[in-house]
Design a protein around this motif. Structure first.
Motif, short mmCIF file in Angstrom:
data_model
loop_
_atom_site.label_atom_id
_atom_site.label_comp_id
_atom_site.label_asym_id
_atom_site.label_seq_id
_atom_site.Cartn_x
_atom_site.Cartn_y
_atom_site.Cartn_z
N ILE A 243 -5.11 -0.10 -2.90
CA ILE A 243 -4.25 -0.27 -3.93
C ILE A 243 -5.21 -0.24 -5.25
O ILE A 243 -4.37 0.57 -6.01
N SER B 208 -6.49 -3.29 2.41
CA SER B 208 -5.22 -2.92 1.62
C SER B 208 -5.44 -3.17 0.06
O SER B 208 -4.99 -2.30 -0.69
N VAL C 75 0.74 -1.30 -0.13
CA VAL C 75 0.08 0.05 -0.07
C VAL C 75 0.77 1.23 0.20
O VAL C 75 0.61 2.22 -0.63
#
Length: 300
Positions: free
Chosen positions: A202, A198, A104
């Motif tokens: 992303i 996460s 991330v």
């Protein structure tokens, strides 16, 4: 109560002893990446700081699982003490969550570089880069402590065979003879916070990056922007693809150990090649290093 666990691993696939070569290549490849970034001034940027931190993480990651797997395959030693098993689970889980958060951070870095290039250098100073490189480790091992404690508190009264090549939380839960509700909820929530959220972040960051790149005029500018992100996106896809399948439904299925090979072996192995073969800066650093060595050899 169970005194030790037996890791069945890949007993039916003895030819997987070839993983010894994979382990060596993986460690050497990631060490080369770290050395290149360390010695080449052109690579002293935030992006390569995070890549070197990622390479260090990958080396530790494979060291936690592969040596025991190789011991299992080569010498036939399948046993692991209860303490050793939960220690391996704690470290492996902590490293896995750390890697998720570090991916991330790397996506955030690329998003900032492409969408705010004029202020990138003033924002990504050494102090901030250091904090961003360290915070994933703190978050990863904090969450890992919770999942390990709640799993270790379960009662294990037999059987003790784990159908995996390391002490995985899903397989351990299947062996417990006490109520699993708290442990399963804890593992599920940790998977949501470490993998799902996460992954969503992303995807959002890369959607923003792609939207910006598509607005760039000229094929050369677009290609250059894509080249700085494609390597990281490839690594992230491999890691999250397997992680989402295994840990969002930690049932300890038969295929989990094969999927686990992707993020414990394949990703660390491919990482050096992805970052060298698809990255012009690293290829330039390699060429410069080779030329220096040739010149030293010619003119000692």
């Amino acid at each position: 109560m169970v005194q030790e666990f037996i890791l069945i691993a890949f007993s039916e696939f003895p030819h997987l002893q070839v993983l010894l070569s994979v382990f060596i290549i993986c460690v050497i490849g990631n060490i080369i990446i770290i050395i290149l970034i360390r010695i080449d001034p052109l690579l002293h940027t935030p992006m390569y700081l995070f890549i070197s931190a990622f390479a260090v993480l990958e080396i530790i990651f494979v060291t936690v699982t592969l040596p025991k797997l190789l011991d299992n395959l080569i010498s036939g030693n399948k046993s692991m003490s209860v303490l050793g098993c939960f220690t391996q689970m704690f470290v492996f889980s902590g490293l896995g969550i750390t890697e998720s958060y570090l991916l991330v951070v790397m996506a955030f870095d690329r998003n900032l570089a492409i969408n705010n290039p004029l202020h990138y250098s003033s924002i990504m100073k050494k102090e901030l880069c250091f904090k961003l490189a360290v915070l994933p480790w703190i978050g990863g091992f904090t969450i890992s402590i919770l999942t390990t404690l709640f799993t270790a508190c379960l009662k294990f009264c037999g059987p003790n065979q784990i159908n995996h090549f390391f002490c995985d939380v899903g397989q351990l839960q299947n062996l417990a003879c006490s109520d699993l509700f708290v442990s399963k909820v804890t593992v599920f929530l940790s998977a949501v916070f470490s993998i799902v959220i996460s992954f969503i972040i992303i995807i959002a960051l890369y959607a923003h990056i792609i939207n910006t790149i598509l607005k760039i005029k000229g094929a050369e500018g677009k290609q250059k922007a894509f080249s700085t992100c494609s390597s990281h996106f490839t690594v992230a896809s491999l890691f999250y693809g397997a992680g989402l399948v295994v840990y969002i439904r930690p049932t300890g299925g038969e295929n989990d150990k094969f999927l686990a090979l992707i993020y414990t072996v394949l990703t660390p192995l491919l990482n050096p090649f992805i970052y060298t073969l698809r990255n012009s800066d690293v290829k330039t650093a390699v060429n410069n290093l080779i030329l220096k060595k040739i010149n030293v050899f010619k003119h000692p």
